[in-house]
Design a protein around this motif. Structure first.
Motif, short mmCIF file in Angstrom:
data_model
loop_
_atom_site.label_atom_id
_atom_site.label_comp_id
_atom_site.label_asym_id
_atom_site.label_seq_id
_atom_site.Cartn_x
_atom_site.Cartn_y
_atom_site.Cartn_z
N UNK A 1 0.83 -1.20 0.00
CA UNK A 1 0.00 0.00 0.00
C UNK A 1 0.87 1.26 0.00
N UNK A 2 1.93 1.25 0.79
CA UNK A 2 2.85 2.39 0.83
C UNK A 2 3.51 2.59 -0.53
N UNK A 3 3.96 1.51 -1.16
CA UNK A 3 4.58 1.63 -2.48
C UNK A 3 3.59 2.19 -3.50
N UNK A 4 2.34 1.78 -3.42
CA UNK A 4 1.32 2.32 -4.32
C UNK A 4 1.13 3.82 -4.09
N UNK A 5 1.14 4.24 -2.82
CA UNK A 5 0.97 5.67 -2.52
C UNK A 5 2.15 6.49 -3.02
N UNK A 6 3.34 5.85 -3.09
CA UNK A 6 4.53 6.55 -3.56
C UNK A 6 4.76 6.40 -5.07
N UNK A 7 3.86 5.69 -5.74
CA UNK A 7 3.99 5.40 -7.16
C UNK A 7 4.22 6.68 -7.95
N UNK A 8 5.22 6.67 -8.78
CA UNK A 8 5.54 7.77 -9.69
C UNK A 8 5.93 9.06 -8.98
N UNK A 9 6.31 8.98 -7.71
CA UNK A 9 6.76 10.18 -7.01
C UNK A 9 8.21 10.47 -7.35
N UNK A 10 8.58 11.69 -7.12
CA UNK A 10 9.98 12.08 -7.29
C UNK A 10 10.80 11.25 -6.32
N UNK A 11 12.00 11.00 -6.67
CA UNK A 11 12.92 10.07 -6.02
C UNK A 11 12.84 10.03 -4.49
N UNK A 12 12.24 8.97 -3.93
CA UNK A 12 12.29 8.78 -2.48
C UNK A 12 13.67 8.27 -2.08
N UNK B 1 -6.19 3.75 -11.23
CA UNK B 1 -7.00 4.96 -11.11
C UNK B 1 -6.81 5.64 -9.76
N UNK B 2 -6.75 4.83 -8.70
CA UNK B 2 -6.64 5.40 -7.35
C UNK B 2 -5.24 5.92 -7.04
N UNK B 3 -4.20 5.18 -7.45
CA UNK B 3 -2.85 5.53 -7.03
C UNK B 3 -2.01 6.19 -8.10
N UNK B 4 -2.10 5.75 -9.33
CA UNK B 4 -1.29 6.35 -10.39
C UNK B 4 -1.92 7.65 -10.87
#
Length: 125
Positions: free
Chosen positions: A16-27, A80-83
């Motif tokens: 779930x955390x990885x989905x929330x961070x999907x396509x974010x700038x470099x963590x 749809x929800x995360x990306x």
């Protein structure tokens, strides 16, 4: 430790955390850092942490999408929800379901993605 999905990595929380961070700038780190799939993506291909995390997610989603109509629906909900960051009510309209159903589908999709990633990582060992 037994082989139940509760004790295996990744957990539903890490997925779930990885989905929330999907396509974010470099963590600086990934919830998938313990996965061999992630480590291989970083070490053998030189992917960044973000790209490797996204790559692992995509591998799992591709497996789910190939599982048929239910798998495809799960993938659609997660994308749809995360990306795309669509709110639940927009996803509900797009899928012609009640908003509460979106939350149930999302939870089931995260659980299925967790199981798929556990299987993919076990096969990578």
């Amino acid at each position: 430790m037994n082989n139940s999905t509760i004790d295996r990595f990744p957990t539903k929380d890490s997925v779930h955390l990885a989905l929330k961070e999907w396509q974010q700038v470099e963590p600086s780190s990934s919830p998938f850092s313990e996965l061999l799939l992630f480590q291989l993506a970083c070490n053998e291909t030189g992917m960044t942490v973000s790209d490797a995390t996204d790559h692992v997610l995509k591998q799992g989603l591709d497996v789910m999408d190939a599982e048929g109509e239910k798998g495809h629906q799960y993938v659609t909900v997660l994308e749809m929800r995360f990306l795309a960051n669509h709110p639940a009510h927009q996803v509900a309209v797009a899928l012609a379901v009640a908003e509460g159903s979106v939350y149930r589908l999302q939870a089931a999709a995260v659980e299925r993605l967790t199981t798929v990633l556990q299987g993919l990582d076990a096969r990578a060992h």
